[in-house]
Design an enzyme around this catalytic site. Structure first.
Site, mmCIF file in Angstrom:
data_model
loop_
_atom_site.group_PDB
_atom_site.id
_atom_site.type_symbol
_atom_site.label_atom_id
_atom_site.label_comp_id
_atom_site.label_asym_id
_atom_site.label_seq_id
_atom_site.Cartn_x
_atom_site.Cartn_y
_atom_site.Cartn_z
ATOM 1 N N ASP A 13 36.919 39.481 45.007
ATOM 2 C CA ASP A 13 37.932 40.546 45.152
ATOM 3 C C ASP A 13 37.691 41.430 46.367
ATOM 4 O O ASP A 13 38.046 42.611 46.367
ATOM 5 C CB ASP A 13 37.984 41.438 43.888
ATOM 6 N N GLU A 14 37.107 40.875 47.410
ATOM 7 C CA GLU A 14 36.821 41.686 48.611
ATOM 8 C C GLU A 14 38.043 41.847 49.501
ATOM 9 O O GLU A 14 38.002 42.592 50.492
ATOM 10 C CB GLU A 14 35.691 41.038 49.437
ATOM 11 N N LYS A 16 39.814 38.879 50.578
ATOM 12 C CA LYS A 16 39.750 37.693 51.455
ATOM 13 C C LYS A 16 41.131 37.136 51.776
ATOM 14 O O LYS A 16 41.350 36.632 52.871
ATOM 15 C CB LYS A 16 38.917 36.582 50.788
ATOM 16 N N GLY A 17 42.059 37.228 50.792
ATOM 17 C CA GLY A 17 43.388 36.632 50.995
ATOM 18 C C GLY A 17 44.064 37.240 52.212
ATOM 19 O O GLY A 17 44.628 36.543 53.059
ATOM 20 N N GLY A 40 42.234 34.787 42.737
ATOM 21 C CA GLY A 40 43.558 35.370 42.887
ATOM 22 C C GLY A 40 43.620 36.015 44.253
ATOM 23 O O GLY A 40 42.915 36.985 44.507
ATOM 24 N N HIS A 41 44.396 35.437 45.143
ATOM 25 C CA HIS A 41 44.483 35.970 46.503
ATOM 26 C C HIS A 41 45.862 36.579 46.717
ATOM 27 O O HIS A 41 46.868 35.901 46.572
ATOM 28 C CB HIS A 41 44.222 34.858 47.527
ATOM 29 N N GLN A 225 36.048 33.714 45.023
ATOM 30 C CA GLN A 225 34.959 34.462 44.382
ATOM 31 C C GLN A 225 34.051 35.109 45.445
ATOM 32 O O GLN A 225 34.531 35.471 46.489
ATOM 33 C CB GLN A 225 34.146 33.571 43.423
ATOM 34 N N LEU A 333 38.361 50.600 53.536
ATOM 35 C CA LEU A 333 37.650 51.809 53.972
ATOM 36 C C LEU A 333 38.437 53.059 53.565
ATOM 37 O O LEU A 333 37.859 54.099 53.240
ATOM 38 C CB LEU A 333 37.442 51.774 55.495
ATOM 39 N N ASP A 334 39.771 52.952 53.557
ATOM 40 C CA ASP A 334 40.629 54.093 53.228
ATOM 41 C C ASP A 334 40.383 54.632 51.818
ATOM 42 O O ASP A 334 40.620 55.802 51.548
ATOM 43 C CB ASP A 334 42.110 53.692 53.376
ATOM 44 N N VAL A 415 42.362 49.274 56.505
ATOM 45 C CA VAL A 415 42.541 50.655 56.041
ATOM 46 C C VAL A 415 43.795 50.788 55.171
ATOM 47 O O VAL A 415 44.311 51.887 54.993
ATOM 48 C CB VAL A 415 42.597 51.635 57.246
#
Ligand code: IMP
Length: 425
Positions: A13-14, A16-17, A40-41, A225, A333-334, A415
């Site tokens: 969940d970083e 990536k999509g 889930g992207h 993942q 970051l926001d 952001v």
């Protein structure tokens, strides 16, 4: 060396999509290499939101060839739904550009039921899986009792294999777990129809990928993942059942390390985790709640609220090493705007002793206490920033610290959720 591998540098969940979507502009092919519809992207294109679970997000770009590699586990019913959803939105999902390896494994209804049964039986010790049948499908793969996606070339035979698999799962569901069996009525027709639909997509993706690479074209491997969920390198058993690290791209798609030019790790400016297992920097307080709210931290696949916490620098450094990252992307970051001061874990203590690396086993990871560096926060809304100079000094300092900890430069900072809400470095 035309391959770029995009990896989650945390617990998934970083974002990536979104990054894959951006990198897709510079690629000719995009591939998923491991996992299944546990991923889930989300990709935003203007007002349109695409939630993809199996098809590489490059599908949104008309000139990108899409591959689903041998390392994946594929639920045919969900894949048909996803292709239909994309087609309904005007996306070209023809077999001329979407290719499924015949060597991937099929997720059956039995796998999904057994995933749920096993989780229920574990009770308080459960892994917190997505219940998509991922673990049981990889169990059958390793036991050499699985069904290959290539079997869909013979839809009637495939339907029979599904029924036999359901029969086997029913024995486990009733005898081992004391649950009701799966009713097989209608399954043969449903899976035969799915196979008929998907058969034209089955291809020798390894050959197609090598043909693309030998023609000097570029391939982007879209990781699913995250590094800390890797079956070998995460905190077992609180992991997924595949290798979401850079090595998994090589085995899942079938090329060697010399093909790889870049390994891009995506890391949020803070950490989240869904499911159970160690999370030393977790915040179960108002700050964690603020991150969840501001970051919309609810699972794309399951809708579960994500656990939130401070950036774990030890885990980030570990991800940089395990994957051989060449660069990082910092996302969300926001979300940290208004949180002051900020903290980054730079080491741990374990039973009173200093520990600079990831705790070696799950029990010690549960006991590890983070050692934090305190960093001044900022109040300004930074979602309009498009250059580093647009950011407050504290935010630039935070980015510098993330790069120093990872030991590699950042190539992009996001952001906000829109395609253009990013600072390209
Ligand atoms: P499974 O992959 O469904 O077996 O779940 C195993 C663990 O990985 C659980 O903690 C899940 O929450 C987690 N997980 C699996 N896929 C994802 C993902 O795409 N993002 C975040 N966590 C995931």
């Amino acid at each position: 060396m035309p391959v770029t591998i995009l990896i989650g540098a945390q617990w998934g969940d970083e974002g990536k999509g979104r990054i894959a979507d951006w990198l897709a502009r510079q690629t000719d092919g995009m591939a998923r290499c491991a996992g299944g519809d546990n991923a889930g992207h989300t990709v935003m294109v203007g007002e349109r939101e695409f939630k993809l679970h199996l098809v590489p997000s490059g599908v949104i770009h008309p000139n990108v060839q899409c591959f689903m590699g041998a390392g994946m586990v594929i639920n045919p019913i969900r894949l048909v739904e996803e292709l239909d959803m994309l087609a309904a939105q005007g996306v070209d999902v023809s077999p001329a550009r979407v290719h499924i390896s015949g060597r991937a494994h099929v997720i059956t209804p039995g796998h999904m039921a057994l995933d749920g049964a096993s989780e229920r039986a574990l009770g308080g010790e459960s892994i917190g899986t997505t219940r998509r049948g991922i673990g049981p499908a990889y169990m059958d793969k390793a036991a050499r009792t699985g069904i290959l996606t290539g079997a869909m070339r013979d839809p009637a035979g495939f339907a029979e294999q599904i029924l036999a698999a359901v029969d086997g799962a029913n024995w486990l569901l009733t005898e081992r777990y004391g649950l009701d069996p799966i009713d097989p009525a209608g399954l043969a027709d449903q899976y035969r129809a799915a196979a008929e639909r998907l058969a034209p997509y089955i291809a020798d993706t390894t050959h197609l990928i090598h043909t693309l690479l030998e023609a000097g074209q570029r391939l982007l491997c879209e990781g699913a993942q995250g590094t800390l969920l890797d079956i070998d390198h995460g905190h077992y058993p609180f992991v997924t059942s595949s290798s979401p690290t850079a090595g998994g791209a090589l085995t899942g798609l079938g090329f060697g390390p010399r093909a790889v030019e870049r390994v891009v790790g995506v890391a949020k400016a803070y950490c989240t985790r869904v499911g159970n297992g160690p999370f030393p920097t977790e915040l179960e307080d108002a700050t964690g709640e603020q991150m969840r709210r501001a970051g919309h931290e609810f699972g794309t696949t399951t809708g579960r609220p994500r656990r939130c916490g401070w950036l774990d620098g030890v885990a980030l450094r570990y991800a940089a090493r395990v994957n051989g990252l060449t660069e990082i992307v910092i996302t969300k970051l926001d979300v940290l705007s208004g949180i002051d001061p900020l903290r980054i874990a730079t080491s741990y203590t374990l039973d009173g002793d200093p520990l600079a690396t990831l705790p070696p086993d799950t029990a010690s990871a549960e006991r590890a206490e983070p050692v934090y560096e305190t960093i001044p926060g900022w109040q300004a809304d930074i979602s309009g920033a498009r250059r580093l100079e647009d950011l407050p000094g504290q935010a630039r300092h935070y980015i510098d610290r993330m790069q120093q900890i990872a030991g590699v430069p950042a190539m992009m900072i996001s952001v906000g959720p829109e395609r253009d809400q990013a600072i390209i470095l």
